[in-house]
Enzyme design. Structure first.
Site, PDB file in Angstrom:
ATOM      1  N   TYR A 144       0.836  -1.208   0.000  1.00 19.23           N
ATOM      2  CA  TYR A 144       0.000   0.000   0.000  1.00 19.23           C
ATOM      3  C   TYR A 144       0.868   1.256   0.000  1.00 19.23           C
ATOM      4  O   TYR A 144       0.724   2.124  -0.860  1.00 19.23           O
ATOM      5  CB  TYR A 144      -0.901  -0.040   1.231  1.00 19.23           C
ATOM      6  CG  TYR A 144      -1.892   1.086   1.353  1.00 19.23           C
ATOM      7  CD1 TYR A 144      -3.020   1.156   0.533  1.00 19.23           C
ATOM      8  CD2 TYR A 144      -1.729   2.071   2.318  1.00 19.23           C
ATOM      9  CE1 TYR A 144      -3.957   2.178   0.675  1.00 19.23           C
ATOM     10  CE2 TYR A 144      -2.663   3.093   2.476  1.00 19.23           C
ATOM     11  CZ  TYR A 144      -3.774   3.142   1.643  1.00 19.23           C
ATOM     12  OH  TYR A 144      -4.690   4.159   1.797  1.00 19.23           O
ATOM     13  N   THR A 209      -0.416   7.335  18.266  1.00 19.77           N
ATOM     14  CA  THR A 209      -1.397   8.407  18.011  1.00 19.77           C
ATOM     15  C   THR A 209      -1.851   8.423  16.549  1.00 19.77           C
ATOM     16  O   THR A 209      -1.136   7.980  15.654  1.00 19.77           O
ATOM     17  CB  THR A 209      -0.819   9.807  18.336  1.00 19.77           C
ATOM     18  OG1 THR A 209       0.210  10.118  17.388  1.00 19.77           O
ATOM     19  CG2 THR A 209      -0.285   9.882  19.751  1.00 19.77           C
ATOM     20  N   ASP A 271       3.565  -0.738  12.559  1.00 23.73           N
ATOM     21  CA  ASP A 271       2.437   0.152  12.891  1.00 23.73           C
ATOM     22  C   ASP A 271       3.014   1.522  13.274  1.00 23.73           C
ATOM     23  O   ASP A 271       3.783   1.629  14.226  1.00 23.73           O
ATOM     24  CB  ASP A 271       1.676  -0.453  14.084  1.00 23.73           C
ATOM     25  CG  ASP A 271       0.276   0.097  14.239  1.00 23.73           C
ATOM     26  OD1 ASP A 271      -0.675  -0.578  13.835  1.00 23.73           O
ATOM     27  OD2 ASP A 271       0.145   1.224  14.763  1.00 23.73           O
ATOM     28  N   PRO A 272       2.677   2.586  12.529  1.00 28.59           N
ATOM     29  CA  PRO A 272       3.285   3.890  12.839  1.00 28.59           C
ATOM     30  C   PRO A 272       3.003   4.348  14.279  1.00 28.59           C
ATOM     31  O   PRO A 272       1.897   4.176  14.789  1.00 28.59           O
ATOM     32  CB  PRO A 272       2.628   4.829  11.819  1.00 28.59           C
ATOM     33  CG  PRO A 272       2.238   3.937  10.685  1.00 28.59           C
ATOM     34  CD  PRO A 272       1.845   2.640  11.321  1.00 28.59           C
TER      35      PRO A 272
HETATM   36  P1  NAD Z   1     -12.752   1.936   0.583  1.00 32.97           P
HETATM   37  O1  NAD Z   1     -12.082   0.624   0.665  1.00 32.97           O
HETATM   38  O2  NAD Z   1     -14.075   2.112   1.271  1.00 32.97           O
HETATM   39  O3  NAD Z   1     -12.954   2.380  -0.929  1.00 32.97           O
HETATM   40  C1  NAD Z   1     -12.127   1.981  -1.978  1.00 32.97           C
HETATM   41  C2  NAD Z   1     -13.000   1.664  -3.177  1.00 32.97           C
HETATM   42  O4  NAD Z   1     -12.152   1.282  -4.281  1.00 32.97           O
HETATM   43  C3  NAD Z   1     -13.959   0.511  -2.930  1.00 32.97           C
HETATM   44  O5  NAD Z   1     -15.248   0.852  -3.374  1.00 32.97           O
HETATM   45  C4  NAD Z   1     -13.368  -0.648  -3.740  1.00 32.97           C
HETATM   46  O6  NAD Z   1     -14.321  -1.579  -4.150  1.00 32.97           O
HETATM   47  C5  NAD Z   1     -12.707   0.101  -4.885  1.00 32.97           C
HETATM   48  N1  NAD Z   1     -11.595  -0.635  -5.512  1.00 32.97           N
HETATM   49  C6  NAD Z   1     -10.555  -1.252  -4.897  1.00 32.97           C
HETATM   50  N2  NAD Z   1      -9.743  -1.812  -5.811  1.00 32.97           N
HETATM   51  C7  NAD Z   1     -10.284  -1.530  -7.035  1.00 32.97           C
HETATM   52  C8  NAD Z   1      -9.916  -1.859  -8.372  1.00 32.97           C
HETATM   53  N3  NAD Z   1      -8.819  -2.574  -8.638  1.00 32.97           N
HETATM   54  N4  NAD Z   1     -10.711  -1.416  -9.384  1.00 32.97           N
HETATM   55  C9  NAD Z   1     -11.830  -0.704  -9.130  1.00 32.97           C
HETATM   56  N5  NAD Z   1     -12.231  -0.371  -7.881  1.00 32.97           N
HETATM   57  C10 NAD Z   1     -11.458  -0.779  -6.845  1.00 32.97           C
HETATM   58  O7  NAD Z   1     -11.713   3.016   1.118  1.00 32.97           O
HETATM   59  P2  NAD Z   1     -11.847   4.574   1.396  1.00 32.97           P
HETATM   60  O8  NAD Z   1     -11.575   4.792   2.829  1.00 32.97           O
HETATM   61  O9  NAD Z   1     -13.086   5.108   0.809  1.00 32.97           O
HETATM   62  O10 NAD Z   1     -10.584   5.110   0.595  1.00 32.97           O
HETATM   63  C11 NAD Z   1     -10.683   5.740  -0.681  1.00 32.97           C
HETATM   64  C12 NAD Z   1      -9.322   6.207  -1.128  1.00 32.97           C
HETATM   65  O11 NAD Z   1      -8.766   7.109  -0.173  1.00 32.97           O
HETATM   66  C13 NAD Z   1      -8.303   5.085  -1.292  1.00 32.97           C
HETATM   67  O12 NAD Z   1      -7.518   5.341  -2.425  1.00 32.97           O
HETATM   68  C14 NAD Z   1      -7.459   5.176  -0.046  1.00 32.97           C
HETATM   69  O13 NAD Z   1      -6.152   4.707  -0.266  1.00 32.97           O
HETATM   70  C15 NAD Z   1      -7.489   6.665   0.234  1.00 32.97           C
HETATM   71  N6  NAD Z   1      -7.256   6.944   1.663  1.00 32.97           N
HETATM   72  C16 NAD Z   1      -8.222   6.711   2.596  1.00 32.97           C
HETATM   73  C17 NAD Z   1      -7.970   6.964   3.934  1.00 32.97           C
HETATM   74  C18 NAD Z   1      -9.015   6.759   5.008  1.00 32.97           C
HETATM   75  O14 NAD Z   1      -8.727   7.016   6.175  1.00 32.97           O
HETATM   76  N7  NAD Z   1     -10.214   6.340   4.712  1.00 32.97           N
HETATM   77  C19 NAD Z   1      -6.707   7.441   4.331  1.00 32.97           C
HETATM   78  C20 NAD Z   1      -5.740   7.621   3.359  1.00 32.97           C
HETATM   79  C21 NAD Z   1      -6.028   7.396   2.023  1.00 32.97           C
HETATM   80  N1  UDP Z   2      -5.903  -0.363  16.171  1.00 33.37           N
HETATM   81  C1  UDP Z   2      -6.260  -0.871  17.414  1.00 33.37           C
HETATM   82  N2  UDP Z   2      -7.324  -1.714  17.498  1.00 33.37           N
HETATM   83  C2  UDP Z   2      -8.065  -2.069  16.413  1.00 33.37           C
HETATM   84  C3  UDP Z   2      -7.707  -1.559  15.134  1.00 33.37           C
HETATM   85  C4  UDP Z   2      -6.607  -0.714  15.052  1.00 33.37           C
HETATM   86  O1  UDP Z   2      -5.622  -0.560  18.439  1.00 33.37           O
HETATM   87  O2  UDP Z   2      -9.032  -2.842  16.583  1.00 33.37           O
HETATM   88  C5  UDP Z   2      -4.764   0.571  16.079  1.00 33.37           C
HETATM   89  C6  UDP Z   2      -3.741   0.221  15.014  1.00 33.37           C
HETATM   90  O3  UDP Z   2      -2.780  -0.666  15.525  1.00 33.37           O
HETATM   91  C7  UDP Z   2      -3.163   1.588  14.683  1.00 33.37           C
HETATM   92  C8  UDP Z   2      -4.342   2.548  14.886  1.00 33.37           C
HETATM   93  O4  UDP Z   2      -5.276   1.838  15.709  1.00 33.37           O
HETATM   94  O5  UDP Z   2      -2.151   1.928  15.592  1.00 33.37           O
HETATM   95  C9  UDP Z   2      -5.011   2.969  13.588  1.00 33.37           C
HETATM   96  O6  UDP Z   2      -5.300   1.811  12.848  1.00 33.37           O
HETATM   97  P1  UDP Z   2      -6.089   1.833  11.460  1.00 33.37           P
HETATM   98  O7  UDP Z   2      -6.037   0.442  10.916  1.00 33.37           O
HETATM   99  O8  UDP Z   2      -7.419   2.454  11.653  1.00 33.37           O
HETATM  100  O9  UDP Z   2      -5.282   2.832  10.533  1.00 33.37           O
HETATM  101  P2  UDP Z   2      -3.729   3.057  10.195  1.00 33.37           P
HETATM  102  O10 UDP Z   2      -2.881   2.183  11.073  1.00 33.37           O
HETATM  103  O11 UDP Z   2      -3.619   2.701   8.762  1.00 33.37           O
HETATM  104  O12 UDP Z   2      -3.528   4.484  10.489  1.00 33.37           O
END
Ligand code: NAD
Ligand code: UDP
Length: 312
Positions: A144, A209, A271-272
């Site tokens: 990712y 955090t 895990d950050p």
């Molecule tokens: P999500 O998993 O709910 O949405 C992703 C969507 O992309 C889904 O509908 C999935 O079916 C579709 N998808 C996945 N692979 C695909 C493929 N190969 N072809 C077509 N469709 C595909 O996630 P989200 O939280 O809505 O995230 C949306 C975007 O934002 C992503 O690119 C994610 O990396 C980015 N993002 C989200 C967060 C967050 O906290 N939610 C943080 C950082 C970045």
């Molecule tokens: N985390 C947790 N319990 C859970 C799910 C996640 O303590 O049931 C922690 C995880 O280890 C991380 C933080 O919460 O430190 C955020 O996790 P998330 O998967 O939401 O996002 P990301 O690590 O990608 O920021």
């Protein structure tokens, strides 16, 4: 009014963006393979003549006529993106090449949804866009993190070489209604556990955090970036208020009134430790900053989760 393509538009963030753009009167095409997205997220628009859903995988090319492309397709939760890491890399690399190629061919504006994960386990705090990150290229998160880093490189190179109006946003942890119950991310896990009376699973000691942005604030920032002509970013979009995971668990216990108890599980590898955006670039360039307080956003999310759980 524009004709707009949203890849990943049936997912959590994409479906909220779809709602807002349709409400503004644009024509919206959602392209999604429904890996983590759900039809129910876009169901209400199926009768709208301005809306179209195409089930398609971005790792395959496609030709469409649009003026703007919001490229969000990619699973966002560690549980889902680690399910098939090679596919995650393909989605980020081949998917982004296909969407940039399309943008170039039809002269569309382009926005890449990148992530704070490009900073890895950051040694700089808070993270500014100029920080190059601390990412493990062969760890469980690398499909990712590195996938998104290449997607950024591609977007940057297309913008430079082909004079494309292509933008990069780095999204920090975002939460809100429609997150999947089994998504594996911390906000959805804790809310489901609290509402069901199950144990709240803190990984590690809960001192790591994160900064949590409500989805409506993020959508405003995404649109502001797309509409800033000639601005390429990368730009951080997130809420700079920082909480430990323990604090988050305590807030969710309080707002749900749950009697769930906290249990500790091992911290996943890589895990950050800390994450918090510096959003001064977004504030200065886009005039954007989040408006929803975490307390209000969590209460909205809890109430939507509650009504969805009751329907199960
Ligand atoms: P999500 O998993 O709910 O949405 C992703 C969507 O992309 C889904 O509908 C999935 O079916 C579709 N998808 C996945 N692979 C695909 C493929 N190969 N072809 C077509 N469709 C595909 O996630 P989200 O939280 O809505 O995230 C949306 C975007 O934002 C992503 O690119 C994610 O990396 C980015 N993002 C989200 C967060 C967050 O906290 N939610 C943080 C950082 C970045
Ligand atoms: N985390 C947790 N319990 C859970 C799910 C996640 O303590 O049931 C922690 C995880 O280890 C991380 C933080 O919460 O430190 C955020 O996790 P998330 O998967 O939401 O996002 P990301 O690590 O990608 O920021």
């Amino acid at each position: 009014m524009s004709r707009i393509l949203i890849t990943g538009g049936a997912g959590f963030i994409g479906s909220h963006l779809t709602d807002v753009l349709l409400q503004e009167g644009h024509d919206v095409i959602v392209l999604d393979n429904l890996f983590t997205g759900r039809k129910v997220n876009i169901e209400r628009h199926l009768q709208n003549p301005k809306f179209e859903f195409i089930r398609h995988d971005v790792t395959e090319p496609i030709l469409l006529e649009v003026e703007e492309i919001y490229h969000l397709a990619c699973p966002a939760s560690p549980v889902h993106y680690q399910h098939n890491p090679i596919k995650t890399v393909k989605t980020n690399v081949m998917g982004t090449i296909h969407m940039l190629g399309l943008a170039k061919r039809i002269g569309a504006r382009f926005l890449l949804a990148s992530t704070s994960e490009v900073y890895g386990d950051p040694e700089q705090h808070p993270q500014k866009e100029s920080y190059h990150g601390n990412v493990n290229p062969v760890g469980p998160r690398s499909c990712y993190d590195e996938g998104k880093r290449v997607a950024e490189t591609l977007t940057h190179n297309y913008a430079q070489e082909h004079e494309l109006d292509a933008k990069i946003i780095r999204i920090f942890n975002t939460y809100g209604p429609r997150m999947l119950f089994d998504d594996g991310r911390v906000v959805s896990n804790f809310i489901v556990q609290a509402l069901k009376g199950d144990d709240i699973t803190i990984y590690g000691e809960g001192q790591q955090t994160r900064s949590f942005c409500y989805v409506s604030d993020l959508v405003t920032g995404i649109k502001a970036t797309m509409n800033k002509h000639g601005f390429h970013g990368p730009v951080n979009l997130g809420n700079p208020e920082e909480f430990t995971i323990m604090q988050l668990a305590e807030m969710i216990l309080e707002y749900t009134g749950s009697k769930s108890k906290i249990v500790y599980q091992p911290l996943p590898q890589d895990d950050p430790t800390r994450r918090k955006p510096d959003i001064s670039l977004a504030e200065k360039t886009l005039g954007w900053k989040p408006a929803v307080k975490v307390e209000d956003g969590l209460k909205e999310t809890i109430s939507e989760f509650k009504s969805r759980l009751e329907k199960l």
